[in-house]
Design a protein around this motif. Sequence first.
Motif, mmCIF file in Angstrom:
data_model
loop_
_atom_site.group_PDB
_atom_site.id
_atom_site.type_symbol
_atom_site.label_atom_id
_atom_site.label_comp_id
_atom_site.label_asym_id
_atom_site.label_seq_id
_atom_site.Cartn_x
_atom_site.Cartn_y
_atom_site.Cartn_z
ATOM 1 N N HIS A 1 -7.611 -1.738 -1.544
ATOM 2 C CA HIS A 1 -8.789 -1.839 -0.568
ATOM 3 C C HIS A 1 -8.631 -2.748 0.431
ATOM 4 N N CYS B 1 2.265 2.056 -3.471
ATOM 5 C CA CYS B 1 1.120 2.370 -4.747
ATOM 6 C C CYS B 1 0.874 3.936 -5.002
ATOM 7 N N VAL C 1 -10.764 2.289 0.480
ATOM 8 C CA VAL C 1 -9.447 2.567 0.044
ATOM 9 C C VAL C 1 -8.618 2.492 1.107
ATOM 10 N N ASP D 1 -3.032 4.627 -5.150
ATOM 11 C CA ASP D 1 -4.121 4.150 -4.063
ATOM 12 C C ASP D 1 -5.132 3.095 -4.627
ATOM 13 N N CYS D 2 -4.791 2.086 -5.449
ATOM 14 C CA CYS D 2 -5.698 1.058 -5.909
ATOM 15 C C CYS D 2 -5.933 -0.018 -4.803
ATOM 16 N N VAL E 1 0.897 -1.256 -0.051
ATOM 17 C CA VAL E 1 -0.091 -0.202 0.116
ATOM 18 C C VAL E 1 0.836 1.279 0.021
ATOM 19 N N ASP E 2 2.050 1.252 0.693
ATOM 20 C CA ASP E 2 2.737 2.237 0.840
ATOM 21 C C ASP E 2 3.239 2.816 -0.467
ATOM 22 N N ALA F 1 -4.422 3.689 2.004
ATOM 23 C CA ALA F 1 -3.683 4.309 1.473
ATOM 24 C C ALA F 1 -2.138 4.587 2.201
#
Length: 107
Positions: free
Chosen positions: A27, A21, A81, A24-25, A18-19, A83
């Motif tokens: 979930h 990306c 999401v 922010d895709c 996540v960090d 993020a």
Amino acid sequence: MAYVVTEACIKCKYTDCVDVCPVDCFHEGPNFLAIDPDECIDCTLCVAECPVEAIYAEDDVPADQLHFIEINDRLAKVWPVIAAKKAPLPDHEDWAEVTGKTQYLEE
């Protein structure tokens, strides 16, 4: 081609991916992460960050994990999401190398 989170993520939910990306895709669900295939830009950054190697390019998803293409698409539409990196689940080390975890996916 989008990237897909597969079974290895279940009950671990490491968020290193996540960090990195840029769009922010990812979930977040109770014990799994999903990638929104409509938002993923195929940058590959998440793949190297996953400590349990749960992320594959859609064309490279192992045959026994193909159902995760649909699972990611479906769950990304209903889960929020995520993020920013969070701690993995408390018992992640116990589950990191377990296979056959699909039945434990909490939707």
